[in-house]
Design a protein around this motif. Structure first.
Motif: not given
Length: 501
Positions: A341, A350-353, A355-356, A418
């Motif tokens: 994350s 990070n970008r994925r965390a 975004h969630n 990002w």
């Protein structure tokens, strides 16, 4: 007074890390509890099933098992120096050094001292068949001579057709301490005998280890040679002085003992202290016999106590190991969750965390009609910084910028890397005007940075794109898209600009 800009090598900001998700360890705890229960039940049933046969079990099951364990331990103690001496006898350095005339004594001294210290032996040596010099870890000890009775071992070994032998002798380099020497033949490629090399283990130190084994396994342990003479014993007064052929009780079975093979045999004998069960095993590498002895008169009571102790110790060890396992699993899971994350370089999400988290906050904001804003940030001319100063400086600059951005925000705001030199910020419960204020504050903080690269001062700046949630936003993707477009427009207008869409 203006502070001196930090050099890039001094920058390593420690950003606050969000608390990782809690791990559900219930299943692991259940598994460990089942293991503990199973171990306890199995140990108890085993004790109940064998209590009526404990004496026979101690003699014909426990004794051989412990004997095998001790055999493995002792074999490792002496096989390791045998292997090391074998490596020495095939060492091209040693062969070449002897063949080239034994010119630099410091080289052989350093070599032998390295062997001694690296493996923890009491001695390391080389006796040259060419010069007669006896080299050891501190220089030249002596020159061997057929007239010196203490050197008989060398001439006897030279005449033997054996790769190596074990020899118990006094060590002249250690004030006459009784030592087991592993002598190995050194030969050149033609097969010419160059000398004897190897290592030594003081019997007193080996005897101490035997005492440790005796306390650990609760059995008497000693080694005898092929003539019955005791060679290693926890009692140093018995070494090289007592022979089983002349010891009470065991003398009657000494001939049978000395014909034992590599498979352990069980014997019984009685002396003034009681009846003994004896496991004997031949060790061909040493031409010695391992003797593991147990007093039968104490077997019943000690077996019961041992069983009870084993249950308790096993449970305690299992609990400790289980606790450590849980702690390790929890630590690794937390670390994995963090790495999954967070951006490893900056410590931000990070970008994925991000975004969630953004999707969750997006739904909450729409449901409760809360103002929410999104910032996209880009370090101006970051590619040129990488090209001119290198990626290490670029990484340090990213860390410093990330730290400054994080420091300028509230605790409820969410910031992430990002990608590349771009950052994104979710401003919770913040309208467009508040987002503009936050963006200017961030630019002001970045504007204070004077970053010393060692080749010049860098004063970074940020281009920022802003968007705020509106009624037309049906999903978070459109929200991000507008902020991204605003960032592109900001960069098109020049450096250190803020653009709102």
């Amino acid at each position: 007074m203006k502070q001196k800009p930090p050099h890039f090598s001094q920058v390593n900001p420690q950003l606050p890390r969000n608390r990782p998700l809690r791990n559900n360890m219930g299943f692991m705890i259940l598994v460990i509890a089942i293991i503990l229960l199973g171990f306890s039940i199995t140990s108890t049933l085993s004790y109940l099933a064998t209590k009526d046969y404990v004496v026979n079990s101690a003699i014909f099951e426990t004794l051989p098992l412990i004997s095998n364990n001790i055999y493995s331990e002792i074999e490792a103690e002496i096989m390791n120096p045998i292997n090391v001496s074998s490596l020495m006898s095939n060492d091209t350095f040693l062969i070449n050094w002897v063949s080239s005339g034994e010119q630099d004594i410091n080289q052989i001294t350093e070599y032998l001292n390295t062997i001694k210290e690296k493996y923890g032996y009491d001695s390391a040596f080389f006796v040259s068949n060419i010069s007669g010099n006896y080299y050891y870890y501190d220089g030249i000890l002596k020159q061997v001579s057929p007239e010196d009775a203490h050197d008989d071992w060398y001439y006897t070994f030279r005449s033997l057709n054996k790769a190596y032998v074990l020899d118990v002798d006094t060590d002249e380099a250690a004030n006459g301490m009784l030592t087991i020497f592993i002598n190995h033949r050194l030969k050149n490629l033609k097969g010419d005998f160059l000398g004897a090399t190897g290592v030594g283990l003081q019997l007193s130190n080996l005897g101490k280890k035997f005492k440790y084994y005796e306390e650990e396994f609760d059995h008497k342990i000693y080694l005898i040679d092929s003539s019955g003479l005791i060679q290693v014993h926890s009692n140093p007064n018995l070494v090289a002085t007592n022979n089983i052929r002349y010891m009470e009780g065991i003398d009657e079975i000494s001939d049978a003992i000395l014909t034992t093979g590599e498979t352990a045999d069980i014997f019984e004998y009685t002396d003034q202290t009681g009846t003994k069960a004896l496991s004997v095993r031949y060790i061909p590498e040493f031409d010695w016999f391992l003797m593991v002895e147990k007093n039968e008169d104490d077997s019943l009571q000690m077996a019961k106590e041992s069983m009870q102790k084993n249950i308790l110790i096993g449970v305690v060890i299992t609990i400790i190991v289980s606790g450590l396992l849980l702690w390790l699993l929890n630590s690794y899971n937390k670390r994995l969750e963090y790495l999954a994350s967070h951006d490893e370089l900056t410590g931000l999400f990070n970008r994925r965390a991000f975004h969630n988290l953004m999707e969750r906050e997006f739904e909450v904001a729409r449901r409760h009609d809360q103002p929410t804003s999104l910032l996209m940030l880009d370090i101006d001319e970051f590619k040129n910084i990488n090209d001119i100063y290198g990626h290490i400086v670029g990484d340090k600059l990213l860390q410093m910028v990330a730290y400054q951005i994080h420091a300028a925000l509230r605790g409820i705001d969410v910031v992430a890397r990002w990608g590349g030199d771009e950052f994104t910020i979710l401003l919770v419960n913040t309208d467009a005007e508040g987002a503009q204020t936050a963006a200017r504050r961030i630019q002001e903080e970045i504007g204070k940075v004077a970053f010393d690269t060692g080749r010049g001062i860098i004063s970074p700046s940020l281009s920022i794109g802003i968007t705020s949630l509106n009624s037309e936003d049906l999903d978070a993707e459109n929200f991000v898209f507008r902020a991204d477009q605003a960032l592109y427009q900001s960069k098109d207008e020049g450096k250190n600009q803020i653009k709102t869409i």
